[in-house]
Design a protein around this motif. Structure first.
Motif, PDB file in Angstrom:
ATOM      1  N   GLN A   1      52.007  11.584  16.764  1.00  0.00           N
ATOM      2  CA  GLN A   1      51.321  12.170  17.916  1.00  0.00           C
ATOM      3  C   GLN A   1      50.475  13.376  17.481  1.00  0.00           C
ATOM      4  O   GLN A   1      49.332  13.527  17.908  1.00  0.00           O
ATOM      5  CB  GLN A   1      52.335  12.582  18.970  1.00  0.00           C
TER       6      GLN A   1
ATOM      7  N   GLN B   1      46.371  13.739  17.760  1.00  0.00           N
ATOM      8  CA  GLN B   1      45.745  14.865  18.454  1.00  0.00           C
ATOM      9  C   GLN B   1      44.770  15.593  17.534  1.00  0.00           C
ATOM     10  O   GLN B   1      43.669  15.947  17.949  1.00  0.00           O
ATOM     11  CB  GLN B   1      46.800  15.840  18.956  1.00  0.00           C
TER      12      GLN B   1
ATOM     13  N   LYS C   1      43.743  23.175  21.649  1.00  0.00           N
ATOM     14  CA  LYS C   1      43.684  22.985  20.194  1.00  0.00           C
ATOM     15  C   LYS C   1      42.286  23.361  19.725  1.00  0.00           C
ATOM     16  O   LYS C   1      41.311  23.213  20.439  1.00  0.00           O
ATOM     17  CB  LYS C   1      43.975  21.532  19.809  1.00  0.00           C
TER      18      LYS C   1
END
Length: 140
Positions: free
Chosen positions: A53, A57, A90
């Motif tokens: 994951q 991302q 992010k």
């Protein structure tokens, strides 16, 4: 003679009890080992899933940074330098480098947890028309 039979019977029943106790300990140990193995496998699968994951991302954020740089160059084809792009909390770090033959290299990097991904896009700018076209875009 009767006493020796009683002692022998008592000895046999003690021996059966020891065998039963040993069997119970062996079965219990086996069950505990299997439970610990299953717990370890479960934790490993969860950690592996989180790692995948995080990698996905990081790749998404790096790709978004490269695409944002392409849009900025379409609006201003003299753009160069570096900038940071916030994508859902992010950060993508984007670097735009101009090459002399009308090509621009865009490098976008992102790190999510311990997964770092970098995407590189090469675009071509026709100086007479200002037309911008993507030559390549790939993960490096």
């Amino acid at each position: 003679m009767k006493e020796s039979r009683i002692r022998l019977g008592h000895f046999m029943s003690c021996q059966k009890g020891q065998i039963a106790l040993t069997t119970v300990f062996l079965i219990g140990s086996f069950i505990i080992i299997m439970a610990l193995t299953l717990a370890f496998l479960s934790v490993s699968i969860v950690v592996s899933g989180r790692s995948v994951q995080s990698a996905n991302q990081a790749l998404f954020v790096a790709s978004a940074g490269a695409e944002d740089a392409i849009l900025k160059i379409v609006r201003d084809n003299t753009l160069s330098g570096s900038f940071a792009l916030n994508v859902g909390g992010k950060i993508a770090t984007v670097n735009i480098s101009v090459i002399t033959d009308g090509r621009v290299v865009i490098t976008s990097s992102s790190t999510v947890n311990s997964s770092q991904k970098t995407v590189q896009a090469i675009i071509s700018i026709v100086s007479s028309t200002g037309q911008v076209s993507v030559v390549s875009m790939q993960q490096i």
